[in-house]
Design an enzyme around this catalytic site. Structure first.
Site, PDB file in Angstrom:
ATOM      1  N   CYS A   1      -0.631   4.402   2.468  1.00 41.62           N
ATOM      2  CA  CYS A   1      -0.671   4.279   3.927  1.00 41.62           C
ATOM      3  C   CYS A   1      -0.376   2.836   4.297  1.00 41.62           C
ATOM      4  CB  CYS A   1      -1.980   4.799   4.507  1.00 41.62           C
ATOM      5  SG  CYS A   1      -3.474   4.208   3.712  1.00 41.62           S
ATOM      6  N   SER A   2      -1.380   2.044   4.556  1.00 39.52           N
ATOM      7  CA  SER A   2      -1.107   0.676   4.996  1.00 39.52           C
ATOM      8  C   SER A   2      -2.351  -0.173   4.850  1.00 39.52           C
ATOM      9  CB  SER A   2      -0.672   0.685   6.444  1.00 39.52           C
ATOM     10  OG  SER A   2      -1.718   1.272   7.185  1.00 39.52           O
ATOM     11  N   CYS A   3      -3.116   0.034   3.789  1.00 39.74           N
ATOM     12  CA  CYS A   3      -4.298  -0.790   3.569  1.00 39.74           C
ATOM     13  C   CYS A   3      -3.832  -2.241   3.458  1.00 39.74           C
ATOM     14  CB  CYS A   3      -5.016  -0.358   2.294  1.00 39.74           C
ATOM     15  SG  CYS A   3      -5.623   1.345   2.408  1.00 39.74           S
TER      16      CYS A   3
ATOM     17  N   CYS B   1       0.895  -1.159   0.000  1.00 43.36           N
ATOM     18  CA  CYS B   1       0.000   0.000   0.000  1.00 43.36           C
ATOM     19  C   CYS B   1       0.923   1.195   0.000  1.00 43.36           C
ATOM     20  CB  CYS B   1      -0.921   0.031   1.218  1.00 43.36           C
ATOM     21  SG  CYS B   1      -1.923   1.543   1.265  1.00 43.36           S
TER      22      CYS B   1
END
Lengths: 206, 121
Positions: free
Chosen positions: A114-116, A111
């Site tokens: 961000c950090s999906c 991702c």
């Protein structure tokens, strides 16, 4: 460990809260007093993510796909529904998509913004997944990133990088290792690592 | 993502370790998920705001190794709460101060609880 300092040695007689602790407690007080959240709900969420939701869920899905061609077809068509059918909750965000590794193509998930991450099947992302080096380099030089994870692919294997979003998260379906033909589903699930479902690892055979 | 010197840094790998490094990270995570489930925001709105907070922190010099992730998460949560009108910045500040006050009057080893006196200062 962290950035909070719980122990100020010059004041041994009373407690201290670090900056992050007091910020978090402030929101907790406000939100519970106003009834937006309650402590029991928060405890249940934390407990679920610490003990129940984790990469073992994804491993069960992978092992089922290895032994059940019909399930595998459903997984690759609609992974959200296939995961639900094994009793895993609906994801945060909309779609779970399973991408299959083959001798021709290796899949890698990132991702960039961000950090999906597919929490419901892999738990919460590891620290490195959230780091700027991984988020940028996975796209720019995936082969070098894989090498750092100890994954060497044949030159003619194409690497496909999937950039997750809030709406779409990916689960890699790794290749079933040779020598496991007569293995049970449970035994196969035990072989499947978290990294193999992100694409930064391979499932190693016996 | 913004290209920075960190691009060349190596990626610190780990085993399937603990998901939260400190209890406050878990609490912050749970509050955001509870508010989302209560329908107070959409997940794409959350992700967009979190990405902004991460970019802002990077621009301010955060090496963004993933270890500060829940700081960005908490900053996003504070912003979302104010933006959705669930509270305001002054109230959040007042409660933060109250918790600091509560800690200072609490002996070591005793759970810290918020009392009305902590807010009436």
């Amino acid at each position: 460990m962290g950035d909070d300092h719980n122990h100020h040695h010059e004041h041994p007689d009373h407690s201290e809260l670090g900056e992050m602790q007091s910020r978090v407690r402030a929101l907790e007080s406000i939100l519970t007093e106003k009834g937006y959240v309650d402590r029991r709900t928060l405890d249940l969420i934390v407990d679920a993510y610490e003990t129940k939701v984790g990469p073992r869920n994804g491993a069960r899905i992978v092992a089922r796909a290895w032994v059940d061609p019909e399930f595998k077809a459903r997984l690759l068509t609609d992974a959200t529904a296939a995961a639900n059918s094994l009793g895993f909750p609906s994801p945060v965000g909309a779609h779970l998509i399973a991408v299959e590794n083959t001798p021709q193509t290796h899949n890698l998930v990132v991702c960039t913004l961000c950090s999906c991450y597919p929490w419901e099947v892999l738990g919460l992302p590891p620290v490195w997944y959230k780091s700027a080096p991984y988020r940028s380099r996975a796209v720019i030089e995936p082969r070098a990133v894989l090498a750092e994870f100890g994954v060497q692919l044949p030159e003619d294997t194409r690497i496909r990088v999937w950039d997750s979003t809030a709406e779409t998260r990916f689960l890699v379906l790794p290749t079933r290792p040779p020598g496991t033909e007569d293995w049970s589903e449970q035994r196969l699930a035990d072989l499947v690592t978290r990294d193999s479902m992100i694409g930064t690892g391979l499932v190693r055979g016996p | 993502m913004t290209a920075t010197g960190a691009d060349l840094a190596s990626i610190a790998r780990d085993a399937e370790g603990p998901v939260f490094r400190e209890p406050w990270e878990a609490q912050s995570f749970a509050m955001a998920l509870a508010l989302y489930r209560a329908g107070l925001f959409q997940w794409d709105e959350w992700a967009a705001m979190l990405a902004e907070e991460i970019a802002r922190a990077q621009a301010a010099g955060d090496p963004d190794t993933g270890r500060t992730y829940y700081r960005h998460w908490q900053a996003t949560l504070e912003r979302m709460i104010v933006e959705r009108g669930l509270s305001d910045a002054q109230t959040i500040d007042r409660y933060r101060g109250a918790w600091t006050h509560a800690a200072r009057r609490t002996p070591h080893g005793v759970p810290i609880e918020l009392a009305p006196e902590d807010l009436q200062r």
